[in-house]
Write a protein that holds these residues in place. Structure first.
Motif, PDB file in Angstrom:
ATOM      1  N   MET A   1       0.836  -1.188   0.000  1.00 46.42           N
ATOM      2  CA  MET A   1       0.000   0.000   0.000  1.00 46.42           C
ATOM      3  C   MET A   1       0.880   1.251   0.000  1.00 46.42           C
ATOM      4  O   MET A   1       1.904   1.283   0.667  1.00 46.42           O
ATOM      5  CB  MET A   1      -0.892   0.017   1.246  1.00 46.42           C
ATOM      6  N   ILE A   2       0.445   2.219  -0.744  1.00 53.31           N
ATOM      7  CA  ILE A   2       1.176   3.483  -0.735  1.00 53.31           C
ATOM      8  C   ILE A   2       0.425   4.486   0.135  1.00 53.31           C
ATOM      9  O   ILE A   2      -0.800   4.456   0.225  1.00 53.31           O
ATOM     10  CB  ILE A   2       1.405   4.025  -2.164  1.00 53.31           C
ATOM     11  N   ASP A   3       1.197   5.341   0.781  1.00 56.82           N
ATOM     12  CA  ASP A   3       0.595   6.331   1.673  1.00 56.82           C
ATOM     13  C   ASP A   3       0.684   7.724   1.047  1.00 56.82           C
ATOM     14  O   ASP A   3       1.085   7.886  -0.106  1.00 56.82           O
ATOM     15  CB  ASP A   3       1.250   6.272   3.051  1.00 56.82           C
ATOM     16  N   GLY A   4       0.320   8.718   1.827  1.00 57.03           N
ATOM     17  CA  GLY A   4       0.313  10.097   1.342  1.00 57.03           C
ATOM     18  C   GLY A   4       1.683  10.591   0.916  1.00 57.03           C
ATOM     19  O   GLY A   4       1.806  11.331  -0.066  1.00 57.03           O
ATOM     20  N   ILE A   5       2.725  10.193   1.641  1.00 56.89           N
ATOM     21  CA  ILE A   5       4.081  10.615   1.267  1.00 56.89           C
ATOM     22  C   ILE A   5       4.477   9.991  -0.065  1.00 56.89           C
ATOM     23  O   ILE A   5       5.040  10.663  -0.937  1.00 56.89           O
ATOM     24  CB  ILE A   5       5.095  10.259   2.384  1.00 56.89           C
ATOM     25  N   ASP A   6       4.150   8.693  -0.239  1.00 59.40           N
ATOM     26  CA  ASP A   6       4.434   8.044  -1.527  1.00 59.40           C
ATOM     27  C   ASP A   6       3.709   8.749  -2.671  1.00 59.40           C
ATOM     28  O   ASP A   6       4.264   8.962  -3.743  1.00 59.40           O
ATOM     29  CB  ASP A   6       4.024   6.570  -1.493  1.00 59.40           C
ATOM     30  N   ARG A   7       2.454   9.116  -2.437  1.00 55.23           N
ATOM     31  CA  ARG A   7       1.688   9.817  -3.477  1.00 55.23           C
ATOM     32  C   ARG A   7       2.319  11.171  -3.802  1.00 55.23           C
ATOM     33  O   ARG A   7       2.368  11.573  -4.959  1.00 55.23           O
ATOM     34  CB  ARG A   7       0.237  10.004  -3.053  1.00 55.23           C
ATOM     35  N   THR A   8       2.818  11.843  -2.790  1.00 54.27           N
ATOM     36  CA  THR A   8       3.493  13.129  -3.025  1.00 54.27           C
ATOM     37  C   THR A   8       4.762  12.903  -3.845  1.00 54.27           C
ATOM     38  O   THR A   8       5.049  13.655  -4.785  1.00 54.27           O
ATOM     39  CB  THR A   8       3.816  13.819  -1.690  1.00 54.27           C
ATOM     40  N   ILE A   9       5.517  11.869  -3.518  1.00 53.46           N
ATOM     41  CA  ILE A   9       6.709  11.521  -4.303  1.00 53.46           C
ATOM     42  C   ILE A   9       6.315  11.275  -5.755  1.00 53.46           C
ATOM     43  O   ILE A   9       6.940  11.788  -6.683  1.00 53.46           O
ATOM     44  CB  ILE A   9       7.419  10.285  -3.695  1.00 53.46           C
ATOM     45  N   LEU A  10       5.255  10.502  -5.959  1.00 55.74           N
ATOM     46  CA  LEU A  10       4.806  10.180  -7.317  1.00 55.74           C
ATOM     47  C   LEU A  10       4.366  11.431  -8.079  1.00 55.74           C
ATOM     48  O   LEU A  10       4.660  11.579  -9.263  1.00 55.74           O
ATOM     49  CB  LEU A  10       3.680   9.146  -7.273  1.00 55.74           C
ATOM     50  N   ARG A  11       3.662  12.329  -7.405  1.00 55.24           N
ATOM     51  CA  ARG A  11       3.225  13.570  -8.063  1.00 55.24           C
ATOM     52  C   ARG A  11       4.428  14.377  -8.544  1.00 55.24           C
ATOM     53  O   ARG A  11       4.438  14.881  -9.662  1.00 55.24           O
ATOM     54  CB  ARG A  11       2.379  14.417  -7.111  1.00 55.24           C
ATOM     55  N   HIS A  12       5.438  14.504  -7.694  1.00 51.11           N
ATOM     56  CA  HIS A  12       6.623  15.276  -8.076  1.00 51.11           C
ATOM     57  C   HIS A  12       7.394  14.586  -9.208  1.00 51.11           C
ATOM     58  O   HIS A  12       7.865  15.257 -10.133  1.00 51.11           O
ATOM     59  CB  HIS A  12       7.532  15.520  -6.868  1.00 51.11           C
ATOM     60  N   LEU A  13       7.507  13.282  -9.147  1.00 49.60           N
ATOM     61  CA  LEU A  13       8.219  12.563 -10.213  1.00 49.60           C
ATOM     62  C   LEU A  13       7.442  12.598 -11.527  1.00 49.60           C
ATOM     63  O   LEU A  13       8.036  12.601 -12.598  1.00 49.60           O
ATOM     64  CB  LEU A  13       8.492  11.119  -9.802  1.00 49.60           C
ATOM     65  N   LYS A  14       6.120  12.625 -11.425  1.00 47.67           N
ATOM     66  CA  LYS A  14       5.296  12.722 -12.631  1.00 47.67           C
ATOM     67  C   LYS A  14       5.564  14.041 -13.348  1.00 47.67           C
ATOM     68  O   LYS A  14       5.596  14.098 -14.572  1.00 47.67           O
ATOM     69  CB  LYS A  14       3.824  12.596 -12.242  1.00 47.67           C
ATOM     70  N   GLU A  15       5.785  15.097 -12.577  1.00 46.80           N
ATOM     71  CA  GLU A  15       6.100  16.405 -13.160  1.00 46.80           C
ATOM     72  C   GLU A  15       7.538  16.487 -13.647  1.00 46.80           C
ATOM     73  O   GLU A  15       7.824  17.153 -14.638  1.00 46.80           O
ATOM     74  CB  GLU A  15       5.861  17.507 -12.113  1.00 46.80           C
ATOM     75  N   ASN A  16       8.458  15.823 -12.930  1.00 46.80           N
ATOM     76  CA  ASN A  16       9.872  15.890 -13.290  1.00 46.80           C
ATOM     77  C   ASN A  16      10.547  14.581 -12.887  1.00 46.80           C
ATOM     78  O   ASN A  16      11.039  14.451 -11.763  1.00 46.80           O
ATOM     79  CB  ASN A  16      10.553  17.090 -12.611  1.00 46.80           C
ATOM     80  N   GLY A  17      10.584  13.632 -13.801  1.00 52.43           N
ATOM     81  CA  GLY A  17      11.166  12.325 -13.534  1.00 52.43           C
ATOM     82  C   GLY A  17      12.678  12.351 -13.358  1.00 52.43           C
ATOM     83  O   GLY A  17      13.260  11.366 -12.927  1.00 52.43           O
ATOM     84  N   ARG A  18      13.308  13.460 -13.697  1.00 52.11           N
ATOM     85  CA  ARG A  18      14.760  13.572 -13.558  1.00 52.11           C
ATOM     86  C   ARG A  18      15.178  14.241 -12.250  1.00 52.11           C
ATOM     87  O   ARG A  18      16.352  14.482 -12.013  1.00 52.11           O
ATOM     88  CB  ARG A  18      15.325  14.368 -14.725  1.00 52.11           C
ATOM     89  N   MET A  19      14.223  14.509 -11.389  1.00 48.14           N
ATOM     90  CA  MET A  19      14.512  15.163 -10.115  1.00 48.14           C
ATOM     91  C   MET A  19      15.463  14.298  -9.287  1.00 48.14           C
ATOM     92  O   MET A  19      15.285  13.081  -9.191  1.00 48.14           O
ATOM     93  CB  MET A  19      13.194  15.380  -9.365  1.00 48.14           C
TER      94      MET A  19
END
Length: 151
Positions: A1-19
Motif C-alpha cells: 500500500m502506498i501512503d500520502g508521502i508516496d503519493r506526493t513523491i509520485l506527483r513530483h516525479l510525474k512532473e519531473n522524472g529527472r529530479m
C-alpha cells in the motif's frame, strides 16, 4: 500500500522524472535516506515502471496521429495472442488497448503525414492477422498526452 508521502513523491516525479533524490526529499519533507528508500520501494514494487523521455512526435517528424479501431474475424486465444505480439512489435503503434465488446482493439498510430499513414495502413495494419475491419479516426488535436494516472 502506498501512503500520502508516496503519493506526493509520485506527483513530483510525474512532473519531473529527472529530479534528484535530494531535491525530491526537500519537496516531500523527508531527509534523503528515507526518501531514497521509499523511491527504491516504489520502483521494486512496480508502482514506478520506469523513467523515459517524453518526446514530442511532431518535433521528430511524426506529427500525424490516428486512432484505429480493429475488429478481428475470430477472437480465440491463439489469434489474439498473435495479433497482440505483432502489434507490440510495430514502432508506429504507440498505444494499444484490448477492449470489451466491439471493436476488439484500439490502436494509437503516429506517422509523418497522411500519405505516410496511408502506406502504413496498407502495408502493416491491413496485414495484421485475422483483421476483419479497420476504422481510423484522425486526431485533430491531442489535448492531454501521456497524462498518467492521478496521484
Amino acid at each position: 500500500m502506498i501512503d500520502g508521502i508516496d503519493r506526493t513523491i509520485l506527483r513530483h516525479l510525474k512532473e519531473n522524472g529527472r529530479m534528484t533524490a535530494t531535491a525530491l526529499a526537500a519537496k516531500v519533507g523527508l531527509t534523503v535516506a528515507p526518501c531514497h528508500r521509499r523511491l527504491r520501494d516504489l520502483e521494486a514494487s512496480g508502482v514506478i515502471r520506469g523513467y523515459r523521455a517524453d518526446i514530442d512526435p511532431g518535433a521528430i517528424g511524426l506529427g500525424f496521429e490516428a486512432i484505429v479501431f480493429v475488429t478481428l474475424r475470430q477472437a480465440d486465444r491463439a489469434t489474439m495472442s498473435e495479433f497482440e505480439d505483432r502489434v507490440a512489435a510495430i514502432p508506429n503503434i504507440v498505444e494499444a488497448q484490448r477492449l470489451f465488446g466491439s471493436p476488439d482493439y484500439l490502436l494509437r498510430v503516429i506517422a509523418a503525414d497522411l500519405p505516410a499513414y496511408q502506406r502504413f495502413y496498407d502495408d502493416q495494419l491491413s496485414a495484421l492477422p485475422a483483421v476483419e475491419r479497420l476504422n481510423s479516426t484522425l486526431v485533430m488535436k491531442n489535448l492531454k498526452p501521456n497524462a498518467g494516472p492521478p496521484v
